[in-house]
Scaffold this motif. Structure first.
Motif, PDB file in Angstrom:
ATOM      1  N   ARG A 136       0.850  -1.203   0.000  1.00  0.00           N
ATOM      2  CA  ARG A 136       0.000   0.000   0.000  1.00  0.00           C
ATOM      3  C   ARG A 136       0.885   1.253   0.000  1.00  0.00           C
ATOM      4  O   ARG A 136       1.998   1.257   0.530  1.00  0.00           O
ATOM      5  CB  ARG A 136      -0.952  -0.014   1.200  1.00  0.00           C
ATOM      6  CG  ARG A 136      -0.258  -0.103   2.537  1.00  0.00           C
ATOM      7  CD  ARG A 136      -1.214  -0.579   3.630  1.00  0.00           C
ATOM      8  NE  ARG A 136      -2.339   0.326   3.798  1.00  0.00           N
ATOM      9  CZ  ARG A 136      -2.341   1.375   4.604  1.00  0.00           C
ATOM     10  NH1 ARG A 136      -1.270   1.691   5.315  1.00  0.00           N
ATOM     11  NH2 ARG A 136      -3.402   2.147   4.699  1.00  0.00           N
ATOM     12  N   ALA A 137       0.339   2.331  -0.596  1.00  0.00           N
ATOM     13  CA  ALA A 137       1.143   3.537  -0.832  1.00  0.00           C
ATOM     14  C   ALA A 137       1.808   4.077   0.428  1.00  0.00           C
ATOM     15  O   ALA A 137       2.953   4.534   0.402  1.00  0.00           O
ATOM     16  CB  ALA A 137       0.265   4.614  -1.471  1.00  0.00           C
ATOM     17  N   ALA A 138       1.085   4.022   1.557  1.00  0.00           N
ATOM     18  CA  ALA A 138       1.604   4.639   2.781  1.00  0.00           C
ATOM     19  C   ALA A 138       2.708   3.813   3.440  1.00  0.00           C
ATOM     20  O   ALA A 138       3.296   4.245   4.431  1.00  0.00           O
ATOM     21  CB  ALA A 138       0.455   4.853   3.777  1.00  0.00           C
ATOM     22  N   ASN A 139       2.954   2.617   2.911  1.00  0.00           N
ATOM     23  CA  ASN A 139       3.956   1.754   3.535  1.00  0.00           C
ATOM     24  C   ASN A 139       5.374   2.174   3.118  1.00  0.00           C
ATOM     25  O   ASN A 139       5.847   1.853   2.027  1.00  0.00           O
ATOM     26  CB  ASN A 139       3.680   0.296   3.164  1.00  0.00           C
ATOM     27  CG  ASN A 139       4.192  -0.647   4.226  1.00  0.00           C
ATOM     28  OD1 ASN A 139       5.041  -0.262   5.028  1.00  0.00           O
ATOM     29  ND2 ASN A 139       3.678  -1.853   4.239  1.00  0.00           N
ATOM     30  N   ASN A 140       6.032   2.884   4.034  1.00  0.00           N
ATOM     31  CA  ASN A 140       7.354   3.441   3.699  1.00  0.00           C
ATOM     32  C   ASN A 140       8.465   2.405   3.676  1.00  0.00           C
ATOM     33  O   ASN A 140       9.524   2.628   3.120  1.00  0.00           O
ATOM     34  CB  ASN A 140       7.745   4.508   4.726  1.00  0.00           C
ATOM     35  CG  ASN A 140       6.804   5.683   4.670  1.00  0.00           C
ATOM     36  OD1 ASN A 140       6.364   6.060   3.589  1.00  0.00           O
ATOM     37  ND2 ASN A 140       6.468   6.247   5.825  1.00  0.00           N
ATOM     38  N   GLY A 141       8.215   1.261   4.290  1.00  0.00           N
ATOM     39  CA  GLY A 141       9.274   0.257   4.384  1.00  0.00           C
ATOM     40  C   GLY A 141       9.511  -0.530   3.106  1.00  0.00           C
ATOM     41  O   GLY A 141      10.341  -1.439   3.083  1.00  0.00           O
ATOM     42  N   HIS A 156       2.793  -4.546   9.483  1.00  0.00           N
ATOM     43  CA  HIS A 156       2.874  -3.129   9.146  1.00  0.00           C
ATOM     44  C   HIS A 156       1.742  -2.679   8.228  1.00  0.00           C
ATOM     45  O   HIS A 156       1.921  -1.822   7.370  1.00  0.00           O
ATOM     46  CB  HIS A 156       4.220  -2.762   8.503  1.00  0.00           C
ATOM     47  CG  HIS A 156       5.396  -3.328   9.223  1.00  0.00           C
ATOM     48  ND1 HIS A 156       5.642  -3.073  10.552  1.00  0.00           N
ATOM     49  CD2 HIS A 156       6.374  -4.166   8.814  1.00  0.00           C
ATOM     50  CE1 HIS A 156       6.729  -3.718  10.924  1.00  0.00           C
ATOM     51  NE2 HIS A 156       7.197  -4.397   9.889  1.00  0.00           N
ATOM     52  N   THR A 157       0.590  -3.317   8.349  1.00  0.00           N
ATOM     53  CA  THR A 157      -0.606  -2.799   7.673  1.00  0.00           C
ATOM     54  C   THR A 157      -1.670  -2.590   8.747  1.00  0.00           C
ATOM     55  O   THR A 157      -1.670  -3.289   9.762  1.00  0.00           O
ATOM     56  CB  THR A 157      -1.161  -3.787   6.615  1.00  0.00           C
ATOM     57  OG1 THR A 157      -1.514  -5.017   7.270  1.00  0.00           O
ATOM     58  CG2 THR A 157      -0.158  -4.055   5.511  1.00  0.00           C
ATOM     59  N   PRO A 158      -2.585  -1.656   8.515  1.00  0.00           N
ATOM     60  CA  PRO A 158      -3.607  -1.384   9.537  1.00  0.00           C
ATOM     61  C   PRO A 158      -4.437  -2.619   9.890  1.00  0.00           C
ATOM     62  O   PRO A 158      -4.822  -2.801  11.048  1.00  0.00           O
ATOM     63  CB  PRO A 158      -4.466  -0.296   8.886  1.00  0.00           C
ATOM     64  CG  PRO A 158      -3.550   0.377   7.910  1.00  0.00           C
ATOM     65  CD  PRO A 158      -2.633  -0.694   7.401  1.00  0.00           C
ATOM     66  N   LEU A 159      -4.724  -3.480   8.923  1.00  0.00           N
ATOM     67  CA  LEU A 159      -5.580  -4.626   9.221  1.00  0.00           C
ATOM     68  C   LEU A 159      -4.888  -5.652  10.120  1.00  0.00           C
ATOM     69  O   LEU A 159      -5.561  -6.466  10.765  1.00  0.00           O
ATOM     70  CB  LEU A 159      -6.053  -5.291   7.908  1.00  0.00           C
ATOM     71  CG  LEU A 159      -7.487  -5.834   7.944  1.00  0.00           C
ATOM     72  CD1 LEU A 159      -8.511  -4.760   8.209  1.00  0.00           C
ATOM     73  CD2 LEU A 159      -7.814  -6.580   6.657  1.00  0.00           C
ATOM     74  N   ALA A 160      -3.557  -5.593  10.178  1.00  0.00           N
ATOM     75  CA  ALA A 160      -2.817  -6.533  11.037  1.00  0.00           C
ATOM     76  C   ALA A 160      -3.195  -6.342  12.506  1.00  0.00           C
ATOM     77  O   ALA A 160      -3.062  -7.252  13.319  1.00  0.00           O
ATOM     78  CB  ALA A 160      -1.315  -6.363  10.836  1.00  0.00           C
ATOM     79  N   ASP A 161      -3.711  -5.160  12.870  1.00  0.00           N
ATOM     80  CA  ASP A 161      -4.127  -4.916  14.255  1.00  0.00           C
ATOM     81  C   ASP A 161      -5.273  -5.827  14.690  1.00  0.00           C
ATOM     82  O   ASP A 161      -5.536  -5.960  15.877  1.00  0.00           O
ATOM     83  CB  ASP A 161      -4.605  -3.454  14.425  1.00  0.00           C
ATOM     84  CG  ASP A 161      -3.460  -2.471  14.238  1.00  0.00           C
ATOM     85  OD1 ASP A 161      -2.296  -2.918  14.198  1.00  0.00           O
ATOM     86  OD2 ASP A 161      -3.741  -1.256  14.117  1.00  0.00           O
ATOM     87  N   SER A 196       5.720  -7.720  -1.940  1.00  0.00           N
ATOM     88  CA  SER A 196       5.359  -8.444  -0.718  1.00  0.00           C
ATOM     89  C   SER A 196       3.953  -8.073  -0.282  1.00  0.00           C
ATOM     90  O   SER A 196       3.762  -7.237   0.590  1.00  0.00           O
ATOM     91  CB  SER A 196       6.358  -8.077   0.375  1.00  0.00           C
ATOM     92  OG  SER A 196       6.506  -6.663   0.407  1.00  0.00           O
ATOM     93  N   LEU A 197       2.962  -8.679  -0.914  1.00  0.00           N
ATOM     94  CA  LEU A 197       1.569  -8.380  -0.595  1.00  0.00           C
ATOM     95  C   LEU A 197       1.243  -8.813   0.830  1.00  0.00           C
ATOM     96  O   LEU A 197       0.459  -8.175   1.527  1.00  0.00           O
ATOM     97  CB  LEU A 197       0.638  -9.093  -1.578  1.00  0.00           C
ATOM     98  CG  LEU A 197       0.805  -8.748  -3.060  1.00  0.00           C
ATOM     99  CD1 LEU A 197      -0.039  -9.671  -3.915  1.00  0.00           C
ATOM    100  CD2 LEU A 197       0.434  -7.302  -3.337  1.00  0.00           C
TER     101      LEU A 197
END
Ligand code: SAH
Ligand code: SF4
Length: 336
Positions: free
Chosen positions: A60-65, A229-234, A304-305
């Protein structure tokens, strides 16, 4: 058989003995309607640059890593030539969603060049996200003839929970895109993730009914796999375990095969991420398409989806089943 939501749910939740019968019927219907062979599509992961921020996705775009890359045309041609020389029959060009003109023009050229280098013999499937009707038309006219765009979930409410509420990720736009693709002339593939947080068995049964109602030509379904490191991982603590998600995906494939016997159904990479024999198991319950990764080796880890995404696939386990050198178009589309 199995036309109501309740009947589909019965199949999805059936006991072990009935499960064997379910898989057996799916296999038989597959063999009768599309044959017992498996078609290959060489998967080229063109770019991990994406303008979207789907809450589940590792690129996703916001993923800086993420180290962002886009393949050079020569790298794409090399992969396409590999597919051609090894009789894959088709390729899939997949990537993050980009909508700027230079991207659209580059893809148009890639399609035309791949047609040339393969004597028109390689079939081209695209999976490049939502575009305008004009873009679909340009890509279709350049020579692509199949398009994959998952609805991800047919529940509008769940769709809203797994995407940002920012106007760019809209369920209505997704539906519109699927309709535009059909009107353009593409064979249309969609699919869902299985085992998402907040997803119910009712949702999954409705997903099957959605695909039936949309009269799709192709389907790719895979288990949802947590991407760090994605919001849904929470919400990982809400999930059924991976084995459940794997098993439910197999059942979804079998039920869809029974309800739409002549479509193409992919044995997806995400199944392989959970079980090393995942794709083979999917073939044994009704799938008939495999998409081996043929991207250049040095970029694979960056696409890395989700966690533990396999970097390669030993297709020798399928050797006896593979139908080489054929497009393997959807029989369903041909009858339309
Ligand atoms: N950008 C394009 C194609 C690349 S994404 C598109 O979105 O259509 C391809 C697919 O990867 C998506 O449709 C989604 O279903 C799947 N995917 C993304 N993140 C995932 C995850 N965490 N677990 C399982 N599948 C995932
Ligand atoms: Fe982009 Fe596709 Fe990932 Fe959504 S699922 S963030 S559109 S690559």
């Amino acid at each position: 058989m199995g036309n109501t939501r309740a009947e589909i749910m019965d199949m999805l939740l059936c006991d072990t003995a009935s499960r064997e019968m379910l898989f057996e019927s799916a296999r038989r219907l597959r063999n009768e309607n599309v044959g017992d062979g498996v078609y290959l599509r060489g998967l080229i992961e063109y770019s991990n640059v994406c303008r979207k921020n789907c809450l589940y996705c590792g690129i996703r775009a916001a993923n800086n890593g993420v180290a962002r890359y886009t393949l050079a045309p020569q790298q794409v041609f090399e992969a396409a030539r590999f597919a051609y020389e090894n009789q894959y029959g088709s390729i899939v060009l997949q990537g993050g969603e980009q909508i700027n003109e230079s991207h659209i023009a580059i893809i148009t050229n890639l399609i035309a060049e791949i047609k040339l280098l393969s004597n028109n013999e390689l079939g081209i499937t695209l999976s490049m996200g939502e575009q305008t009707r004009d873009t679909y038309r340009r890509w279709f006219e350049a020579g692509a003839h199949r398009y994959l765009l998952r609805i991800e979930t047919s529940s509008e409410e769940l769709y809203r929970r797994i995407h940002p509420n920012d106007g760019v990720h809209s369920y209505a736009a997704r539906l519109q895109a699927l309709s535009d693709l059909r009107k353009t002339g593409f064979q249309v593939g969609t699919g869902v993730m299985v085992g998402l947080p907040f997803q119910t068995t009712e949702n999954l049964a409705d997903d099957i009914l959605f695909m039936k109602q949309l009269d799709i030509d192709m389907c790719g379904m895979g288990p949802y796999i947590v991407s760090e490191h994605t919001p849904l991982a929470d919400y990982a603590s809400l999930l059924e375990n991976e084995q459940w998600r794997f098993e439910m995906t197999l059942r979804m494939i079998a039920v869809l095969r029974i309800m739409m016997p002549d479509i193409n159904i992919a044995a997806t990479t995400a199944l392989q991420a959970i079980d090393p024999r995942g794709r083979l198991k999917a073939i044994e319950c009704g799938a008939n398409v495999v998409m081996p990764n043929i991207s250049p080796l040095d970029v694979r880890a960056n696409y890395s989806l989700y966690n533990n995404k396999p970097l390669s696939f030993d297709s020798s386990v399928l050797e006896q089943l593979v139908m080489y050198g054929q497009w393997g178009d959807s029989q369903h589309f041909k009858k339309r």
